[in-house]
Design a protein around this motif. Structure first.
Motif, mmCIF file in Angstrom:
data_model
loop_
_atom_site.group_PDB
_atom_site.id
_atom_site.type_symbol
_atom_site.label_atom_id
_atom_site.label_comp_id
_atom_site.label_asym_id
_atom_site.label_seq_id
_atom_site.Cartn_x
_atom_site.Cartn_y
_atom_site.Cartn_z
ATOM 1 N N ALA A 118 0.830 -1.211 0.000
ATOM 2 C CA ALA A 118 0.000 0.000 0.000
ATOM 3 C C ALA A 118 0.862 1.258 0.000
ATOM 4 O O ALA A 118 0.546 2.235 -0.697
ATOM 5 C CB ALA A 118 -0.922 -0.012 1.216
ATOM 6 N N LYS A 119 1.931 1.242 0.781
ATOM 7 C CA LYS A 119 2.852 2.389 0.767
ATOM 8 C C LYS A 119 3.526 2.535 -0.592
ATOM 9 O O LYS A 119 3.764 3.655 -1.061
ATOM 10 C CB LYS A 119 3.900 2.215 1.862
ATOM 11 N N LEU A 120 3.826 1.412 -1.223
ATOM 12 C CA LEU A 120 4.421 1.464 -2.556
ATOM 13 C C LEU A 120 3.449 2.065 -3.562
ATOM 14 O O LEU A 120 3.838 2.868 -4.417
ATOM 15 C CB LEU A 120 4.826 0.052 -2.991
ATOM 16 N N PHE A 121 2.166 1.699 -3.455
ATOM 17 C CA PHE A 121 1.161 2.236 -4.366
ATOM 18 C C PHE A 121 0.943 3.732 -4.162
ATOM 19 O O PHE A 121 0.445 4.410 -5.070
ATOM 20 C CB PHE A 121 -0.167 1.510 -4.177
ATOM 21 N N ALA A 122 1.293 4.239 -2.981
ATOM 22 C CA ALA A 122 1.137 5.673 -2.718
ATOM 23 C C ALA A 122 2.216 6.501 -3.403
ATOM 24 O O ALA A 122 2.148 7.734 -3.374
ATOM 25 C CB ALA A 122 1.155 5.938 -1.211
ATOM 26 N N THR A 123 3.194 5.834 -3.995
ATOM 27 C CA THR A 123 4.266 6.522 -4.708
ATOM 28 C C THR A 123 4.031 6.400 -6.213
ATOM 29 O O THR A 123 3.088 5.763 -6.668
ATOM 30 C CB THR A 123 5.630 5.932 -4.337
ATOM 31 N N GLU A 124 4.917 6.982 -6.958
ATOM 32 C CA GLU A 124 4.820 6.943 -8.416
ATOM 33 C C GLU A 124 6.002 6.220 -9.041
ATOM 34 O O GLU A 124 6.346 6.474 -10.196
ATOM 35 C CB GLU A 124 4.729 8.378 -8.984
ATOM 36 N N VAL A 125 6.620 5.317 -8.314
ATOM 37 C CA VAL A 125 7.752 4.580 -8.859
ATOM 38 C C VAL A 125 7.268 3.607 -9.923
ATOM 39 O O VAL A 125 6.078 3.244 -9.983
ATOM 40 C CB VAL A 125 8.504 3.829 -7.736
ATOM 41 N N ILE A 126 8.186 3.145 -10.746
ATOM 42 C CA ILE A 126 7.825 2.279 -11.874
ATOM 43 C C ILE A 126 7.241 0.958 -11.381
ATOM 44 O O ILE A 126 6.290 0.420 -11.959
ATOM 45 C CB ILE A 126 9.063 2.036 -12.772
ATOM 46 N N LEU A 127 7.806 0.425 -10.283
ATOM 47 C CA LEU A 127 7.317 -0.849 -9.760
ATOM 48 C C LEU A 127 5.856 -0.766 -9.336
ATOM 49 O O LEU A 127 5.072 -1.699 -9.553
ATOM 50 C CB LEU A 127 8.184 -1.286 -8.567
ATOM 51 N N ALA A 128 5.473 0.363 -8.740
ATOM 52 C CA ALA A 128 4.076 0.539 -8.327
ATOM 53 C C ALA A 128 3.152 0.566 -9.536
ATOM 54 O O ALA A 128 2.073 -0.037 -9.528
ATOM 55 C CB ALA A 128 3.936 1.828 -7.518
ATOM 56 N N ARG A 129 3.556 1.245 -10.590
ATOM 57 C CA ARG A 129 2.728 1.290 -11.803
ATOM 58 C C ARG A 129 2.596 -0.086 -12.427
ATOM 59 O O ARG A 129 1.542 -0.421 -12.980
ATOM 60 C CB ARG A 129 3.350 2.263 -12.809
ATOM 61 N N ALA A 130 3.659 -0.890 -12.349
ATOM 62 C CA ALA A 130 3.614 -2.223 -12.950
ATOM 63 C C ALA A 130 2.747 -3.179 -12.144
ATOM 64 O O ALA A 130 2.109 -4.076 -12.700
ATOM 65 C CB ALA A 130 5.030 -2.773 -13.075
ATOM 66 N N MET A 131 2.691 -3.002 -10.801
ATOM 67 C CA MET A 131 1.954 -3.928 -9.948
ATOM 68 C C MET A 131 0.461 -3.628 -9.878
ATOM 69 O O MET A 131 -0.335 -4.537 -9.620
ATOM 70 C CB MET A 131 2.535 -3.912 -8.529
ATOM 71 N N ARG A 132 0.068 -2.398 -10.067
ATOM 72 C CA ARG A 132 -1.343 -2.034 -9.910
ATOM 73 C C ARG A 132 -2.284 -2.841 -10.802
ATOM 74 O O ARG A 132 -3.331 -3.286 -10.341
ATOM 75 C CB ARG A 132 -1.521 -0.534 -10.172
#
Length: 320
Positions: A118-132
């Motif tokens: 959830a903390k990762l999704f609150a950011t805009e890093v590439i990994l978060a965009r790939a996991m959503r």
């Protein structure tokens, strides 16, 4: 005179209502009666379903107090003899231990990993965009399909899990084939499957935090980690606990994943109460003994859910 003051208006309205004809009153009463009947008709299916489940539960409790067994012509009421027999066996306590370890370890790990995601999704890093886009994939898969998939992946000889471990220099792992590692393997499968549930609930909690609160913490000199520990974590704690309530109830009742992978083995290492009840009722055909095991499982679920709800209320009062 009714226009001079509010009291006069009230008096005028009251007088008007008193002048209503009996016919008008009857029509109004009939309208309310029709509305009530429509409301009852709307909720009747839900009431019938709930009563049906309640009847089945009471019937299961009654079965646990009998010596019901397949092929037995006469069923006798034996009281708590099934429970007394279970308490005297080591397998029963082993099942309780396995149930609590599986549920407790799984829910705790899912809460930690769900919070991190959830903390990762609150950011805009590439990994978060790939996991959503793919975060919900484990949740939409049928539990039995998940069990079969992971059974193949954890095969000690040809499974991909051991192949991946060999790439980093780790030898073969027994996974679900060894009683020492079977429970760990099941918890790993459960964590992979249900961590997205925690991640979604916690993400909703993080999005609900007012950005002005974070900004005030930064102005007062709080760093990122301090802001998380003292601002964000207390505010999202109720979300974590409410997700834990639902997952604890489901984990204590888990059957599909466990039976689909280990069927309670090797030995009794993963024989949780739900699996042991199934074996007793549908393999050994001792329906009374199986019902007793399920009633014990229900009592554990009730106690666990009640404790978690009390904790959730306490934390929510502290936060609000």
């Amino acid at each position: 005179m009714g226009l001079r003051g509010s009291n006069g208006i009230v008096t005028l309205q009251s007088s008007t209502s008193q002048l209503a004809s009996p016919k008008d009153k009857a029509i109004t009463s009939a309208r309310y009666s029709r509305l009530d009947w429509w409301s009852i008709a709307a909720i009747a299916p839900a009431i019938i379903v709930l009563l049906g489940f309640f009847f089945l539960f009471l019937y299961g409790v009654f079965q646990s107090l009998t010596d019901l067994k397949f092929g037995r012509a006469v069923v006798h009421f034996i009281g708590i003899d099934n429970y007394a027999s279970l308490i005297k066996t080591g397998e029963f306590w082993s099942s309780i231990h396995a149930t609590l370890v599986y549920a407790g370890s799984g829910v705790l790990a899912e809460a930690v990993f769900g919070l991190a995601i959830a903390k990762l999704f609150a950011t805009e890093v590439i990994l978060a965009r790939a996991m959503r886009p793919v975060i919900l994939l484990p949740l939409v898969l049928p539990p039995m399909s998940v069990a079969l998939m992971w059974t193949t992946m954890m095969d000690p000889q040809n499974g991909i899990m051991n192949y991946l471990l060999s790439l980093v220099g780790i030898g073969r792992f027994a996974w679900i084939s060894d009683s020492k590692t079977a429970m760990f393997s099941l918890v790993l499968i459960d964590v992979w499957t249900y961590t997205p549930f925690f991640a979604l609930i916690i993400s909703a909690g993080l999005q609900g935090i007012n950005e002005e609160i974070r900004e005030a913490a930064r102005v007062n000199g709080a760093k990122g980690w301090a802001t998380f520990l003292h601002i964000e974590l207390p505010l999202i704690a109720p979300y974590i606990l409410i997700a834990a309530v639902f997952r604890l109830i489901e984990s204590l009742n888990q059957f599909d994943i466990i039976f689909g992978t280990t069927q309670g083995g090797p030995g009794n290492s993963t024989s949780v109460l739900s699996v042991r009840a199934y074996i007793a009722a549908f393999q050994n055909l001792a329906f009374g003994r199986g019902a007793a095991l399920m009633v014990v499982n229900w009592m554990i679920v009730l106690i666990g859910a009640f404790a978690m709800v009390r904790l959730w209320r306490f934390v929510r009062q502290r936060v609000s």
